[in-house]
Motif scaffolding. Sequence first.
Motif, short mmCIF file in Angstrom:
data_model
loop_
_atom_site.label_atom_id
_atom_site.label_comp_id
_atom_site.label_asym_id
_atom_site.label_seq_id
_atom_site.Cartn_x
_atom_site.Cartn_y
_atom_site.Cartn_z
N PRO B 130 -1.77 56.87 38.90
CA PRO B 130 -2.18 55.70 38.39
C PRO B 130 -2.88 54.70 39.10
CG PRO B 130 0.08 56.12 37.75
CD PRO B 130 -0.14 57.07 38.81
N ALA B 131 -4.08 53.95 38.62
CA ALA B 131 -4.51 53.13 39.53
C ALA B 131 -3.80 51.85 39.39
CB ALA B 131 -6.04 53.06 38.98
N ASP B 208 -1.43 49.94 23.98
CA ASP B 208 -1.37 50.99 24.77
C ASP B 208 -2.83 51.19 25.12
OD1 ASP B 208 1.36 50.92 24.65
OD2 ASP B 208 1.05 51.96 22.73
N LEU B 209 -3.30 51.30 26.43
CA LEU B 209 -4.63 51.56 26.58
C LEU B 209 -4.70 52.34 27.97
CD1 LEU B 209 -5.56 47.75 26.96
CD2 LEU B 209 -6.11 49.20 24.96
N TRP B 210 -5.78 53.26 27.92
CA TRP B 210 -5.97 54.41 28.84
C TRP B 210 -6.70 53.72 29.88
CZ3 TRP B 210 -5.02 55.31 23.88
CH2 TRP B 210 -4.17 56.61 23.49
N GLU B 211 -6.41 54.41 31.03
CA GLU B 211 -6.93 53.84 32.42
C GLU B 211 -8.59 53.66 32.27
OE1 GLU B 211 -4.93 54.89 36.13
OE2 GLU B 211 -6.81 55.95 36.65
N SER B 212 -9.38 54.60 31.65
CA SER B 212 -10.57 54.39 31.67
C SER B 212 -11.31 53.15 30.67
CB SER B 212 -11.57 55.69 31.44
OG SER B 212 -11.50 55.92 30.22
N TYR B 213 -10.14 52.62 30.09
CA TYR B 213 -10.72 51.31 29.20
C TYR B 213 -10.47 50.11 30.09
CZ TYR B 213 -9.52 54.04 24.66
OH TYR B 213 -9.51 54.88 23.75
N LEU B 214 -9.90 50.31 31.23
CA LEU B 214 -9.55 49.10 32.13
C LEU B 214 -10.32 49.13 33.44
CD1 LEU B 214 -5.78 49.71 31.74
CD2 LEU B 214 -7.25 47.99 30.37
N ASP B 215 -10.62 47.77 33.96
CA ASP B 215 -11.03 47.40 35.37
C ASP B 215 -10.17 46.65 35.88
OD1 ASP B 215 -13.64 48.74 35.24
OD2 ASP B 215 -14.62 47.09 34.13
N PRO B 216 -9.99 46.57 37.40
CA PRO B 216 -9.14 45.63 37.98
C PRO B 216 -9.77 44.23 37.63
CG PRO B 216 -10.20 47.13 39.45
CD PRO B 216 -10.69 47.34 38.03
N ALA B 217 -8.87 43.38 37.54
CA ALA B 217 -9.31 41.72 37.30
C ALA B 217 -8.84 41.04 38.56
CB ALA B 217 -8.86 41.23 35.98
#
Lengths: 215, 217
Positions: B130-131, B208-217
């Motif tokens: 996981p990222a 609950d969100l999958w990794e490709s829905y997310l960017d680092p902030a």
Amino acid sequence: MSDHEHKNTGDVHRELHSHLPPEPALRVRAMESLLIEKGMLDPETVDAWVEAYCEKIGPKCGARIVAKAWSDADFKARLLENGAEAVKGLDDAGWAVAHLRVIENTPAIHNLVVCTLCSCYPHAILGPPPNWYKMAAYRSRAVRDPRGVLKEFGVELGGDIGLRVWDSTSELRYLVLPGRPEGTGGWDEERLASIVTRNSMIGTQRDLSIDAGQA
Amino acid sequence: MDGIHDLGGRQGFGKVDTGEKEVAFHSDWEARAYGIVRAMSKAPGWSLDKFRFTREQIDPADYLTRPYYDQWLQCYAALMVGSGIASVAEIASGHSQSGLAGPGPARGPDSVFETQKSAAPFERPQITPPAFNAGSSVQTKSFAHGGHTRLPSYIRGHKGEVRHVRGTFVFPDDSARGIEHAEPLYTVAFNADDLWPGEGASHLVLLDLWESYLDPA
């Protein structure tokens, strides 16, 4: 998926809607008879599912999990760590929900569960969801105005209580572990389970009444 | 897709009907429809995500007004048409008028317990680490594509904090298209006051969100 395919599915829906009988009961009967003719359905299996959900599977399954968590600290710890793993081996809850997660209400925290995108719900431990859980009013407002929604259920949540709203967007299924009411010391699990309501496990009820507890 | 199903935060739907009688089913046809959906044979590729995407494409006026289990059955009717198993005329008449064959065989009454017990798991072995970790700050993407997604519109483009790393799960956007691909899944907490500023909201919303829905902030 291409726009072409989208249009097709939407168009199939509109075509079905304009050709099918207007009454849901008639539409259901037509589907059942067609599925039987196509060899895709055994009506006795339909009877068996209906019987299971009317008699065996329902909020009482979830209530037994809650009562066990109140009575057994080790079970409660495992339940909060990984609900799905913890309920394996319990009679009828053990095979209930593949990705169950349990979230605990405390004096400082209240939890509320919703599915804004469809109506995800732990059917196998709470039975089919109530209509309000599936309707637009609850699904739209539970995330934005949860204190207002709770008021409609008769729950006045003090401003000092933190509120967490869980939107069920994945295959994890959330069950709220309500607080154990005062005055239930010495009760066995069966008696404890008898006071646990469906709504308390969704989070639309906070305080449980001990009056209903069967001695 | 930005459809009518994406209801989180929408306004104008009024109060919740809290006076409903607490029963499993409110009519015989509801119980029957529920039982049919659980009992019927499903064709390969009719995943839960494909079913959800099919429901999202019900005409918006119907989506808001037609009874829920009625919509379930109509989705399976649409899937049967889409998979070449039945025609609209067959579904309307309730009788097989063609040689179109269904995915058999029909499951017997003994299948109820086994089907419940073996509910298809959606977790998969980890492919990439996981990222993000619990405590990571993330920002949701603001994309909108025309297919199925579990990133609701009300949460897009917002900053949140990862609370739980849940494992690797089947990615719904692809699963709805018949492609199995799995990604790390996270439970992410958002301040409601950031989502709807000025309304005095003090709660957290967790998704609950999958990794490709997310960017680092």
